[in-house]
Write an enzyme that holds these catalytic residues in place. Structure first.
Site, PDB file in Angstrom:
ATOM      1  N   ARG A 103      96.110  89.011  14.319  1.00 44.27           N
ATOM      2  CA  ARG A 103      95.382  87.972  13.385  1.00 44.27           C
ATOM      3  C   ARG A 103      95.755  88.262  12.118  1.00 44.27           C
ATOM      4  O   ARG A 103      95.851  89.141  11.520  1.00 44.27           O
ATOM      5  CB  ARG A 103      94.005  87.977  13.832  1.00 44.27           C
ATOM      6  CG  ARG A 103      93.718  87.703  15.118  1.00 44.27           C
ATOM      7  CD  ARG A 103      92.149  87.719  15.388  1.00 44.27           C
ATOM      8  NE  ARG A 103      91.733  87.702  16.729  1.00 44.27           N
ATOM      9  CZ  ARG A 103      91.674  88.589  17.552  1.00 44.27           C
ATOM     10  NH1 ARG A 103      91.935  89.776  17.147  1.00 44.27           N
ATOM     11  NH2 ARG A 103      91.308  88.495  18.799  1.00 44.27           N
ATOM     12  N   ILE A 117      83.552 107.602  15.268  1.00 46.34           N
ATOM     13  CA  ILE A 117      83.712 107.507  13.681  1.00 46.34           C
ATOM     14  C   ILE A 117      82.696 106.403  13.333  1.00 46.34           C
ATOM     15  O   ILE A 117      82.267 105.655  13.873  1.00 46.34           O
ATOM     16  CB  ILE A 117      85.205 106.781  13.617  1.00 46.34           C
ATOM     17  CG1 ILE A 117      85.954 107.710  14.430  1.00 46.34           C
ATOM     18  CG2 ILE A 117      85.192 106.649  12.110  1.00 46.34           C
ATOM     19  CD1 ILE A 117      87.472 107.116  14.038  1.00 46.34           C
ATOM     20  N   TYR A 143      89.245 103.911  29.248  1.00 47.68           N
ATOM     21  CA  TYR A 143      89.672 104.229  28.009  1.00 47.68           C
ATOM     22  C   TYR A 143      90.042 105.588  28.134  1.00 47.68           C
ATOM     23  O   TYR A 143      91.117 106.002  27.276  1.00 47.68           O
ATOM     24  CB  TYR A 143      88.265 104.047  26.889  1.00 47.68           C
ATOM     25  CG  TYR A 143      88.461 104.573  25.645  1.00 47.68           C
ATOM     26  CD1 TYR A 143      89.377 103.590  24.769  1.00 47.68           C
ATOM     27  CD2 TYR A 143      87.902 105.602  25.009  1.00 47.68           C
ATOM     28  CE1 TYR A 143      89.420 104.091  23.207  1.00 47.68           C
ATOM     29  CE2 TYR A 143      88.033 106.068  23.764  1.00 47.68           C
ATOM     30  CZ  TYR A 143      88.726 105.212  22.889  1.00 47.68           C
ATOM     31  OH  TYR A 143      88.898 105.723  21.722  1.00 47.68           O
ATOM     32  N   ASP A 145      98.659  93.206  12.149  1.00 50.95           N
ATOM     33  CA  ASP A 145      97.834  92.892  13.124  1.00 50.95           C
ATOM     34  C   ASP A 145      97.951  91.536  13.951  1.00 50.95           C
ATOM     35  O   ASP A 145      98.631  90.864  13.507  1.00 50.95           O
ATOM     36  CB  ASP A 145      96.128  92.964  12.326  1.00 50.95           C
ATOM     37  CG  ASP A 145      95.183  93.097  13.520  1.00 50.95           C
ATOM     38  OD1 ASP A 145      94.811  94.496  13.555  1.00 50.95           O
ATOM     39  OD2 ASP A 145      94.555  92.247  14.388  1.00 50.95           O
ATOM     40  N   GLY A 188      91.648  96.963  12.574  1.00 50.62           N
ATOM     41  CA  GLY A 188      90.524  97.582  13.249  1.00 50.62           C
ATOM     42  C   GLY A 188      89.909  98.556  12.346  1.00 50.62           C
ATOM     43  O   GLY A 188      89.697  98.446  11.086  1.00 50.62           O
TER      44      GLY A 188
END
Length: 319
Positions: A36, A170, A140, A34, A11
């Site tokens: 993936r 960010i 969230y 991760d 990420g």
């Protein structure tokens, strides 16, 4: 920290934190994982495909690599979460609970990022205090508040060394964002270079706290290396660096690219989320308890962002 596991290393934070930590602690001592395959993260250190929702698999990686510190960076972000709140809860809280349990069982320290999204419209908007009312109106944010409480619970009940930071939006010149409300503050720089114009989904006058990735990476290490005896708060610390509106960041870009223009196509979901979040955070506790100090402001960041994007545009093989 001696042997570190990063969960969700592919990420926005994880992809850069992996490289940063390997530079400090040694490539073999930072295990990136991760859901993936990610060849880039495996090029200079250990990488494993790992489903953070499978507690047995997480525990196996921790045991095999003799991990003492876990960074749980798994999250579905704010705008994506509102499209699928059930999935957001399942992923965000599921990965956290597994990380907490594995940390408890294997005596690991645990870092989990929180967010300005943990606050809601009833929180003070300007210099939002460390300790204040927290009633977020997004899934969230609800996940982040829940995560902070779970971190404190595992620390007080089981002695797990849990630590966390409430990150502002960010901004990175390396990794593109992944569906957050503050994404515009990254996209605007790329479009300034690519096309000279940007269509913003967030209203021109909405202030939000932001932070540049180099400060994020440094904050993660400084908090995890801090003397635990100094930490009155653990989950989670406000940190602040800069606060601006779309108009302000556009004006800063225009100082360097006078022809740059911006118009608006407001996303009502992002507008609602953005207006519910703080304009700015009070980070006094982080400064006092572990010495937090930001090093980047809007002007310096803008110079660096534009230079980095221009460099990759001129040398696309490095993008």
């Amino acid at each position: 920290m001696k042997k570190i596991l990063i969960i969700g290393a592919g990420g926005q934070i994880g992809s850069e934190l992996t490289t940063y930590l390997r530079g400090i602690y040694g490539s073999r001592n930072v295990v990136a994982t991760d859901v993936r395959e990610c060849k880039a993260l495996g090029a200079d250190g250990p990488f494993e495909v790992l489903d953070a929702l499978n507690a047995t698999s997480v525990a196996s990686v921790v045991a095999r690599h003799e991990i003492d510190t876990i960074f749980n960076l798994v999250a579905l972000l704010s705008a994506v979460g509102e499209r699928n709140p059930q999935m957001a809860w399942h992923v965000n809280i599921g990965a956290l609970m597994n990380s907490l349990e594995v940390a408890r069982q294997h005596h690991c320290a645990l870092f989990t990022p929180s967010s300005i999204g943990a606050f809601g419209p009833s929180s003070p908007k300007v210099r939002t205090p460390q300790d204040t009312v927290m009633q977020p109106t997004t899934i969230y944010g609800i996940c982040k508040v829940t995560g902070e409480m779970l971190g404190n619970y595992y620390h007080h009940k089981y002695g797990v060394d849990t630590r966390s930071i409430r990150f502002p939006g960010i901004i990175s010149n390396v990794t593109l964002p992944g569906g957050g409300t503050t994404d515009y503050a990254v996209e605007i720089y790329y479009e300034a270079i690519r096309s000279g114009r940007y269509t913003c989904a967030v209203p021109h006058d909405v202030y939000m706290d932001m932070i540049y990735m180099p400060d994020v990476l440094r904050a993660c290490v400084e908090l995890m290396e801090a003397d635990p005896a100094r930490l009155r708060h653990r989950n989670s610390f406000n940190i602040a660096s800069m606060s601006f509106t779309p108009d302000i960041i556009a004006a800063e870009i225009r100082k360097r690219i006078p022809s740059f223009t911006m118009d608006f196509n407001i996303d009502p979901v992002k507008e609602e989320i953005a207006r519910s979040w703080p304009d700015s955070l009070d980070d006094t506790c982080a400064r006092e308890e572990w010495g937090w100090r930001p090093e980047w402001d809007l002007s310096r960041m803008t110079d660096d962002m534009l230079a980095a994007i221009r460099s990759r545009t001129a040398h696309p093989r490095h993008a």
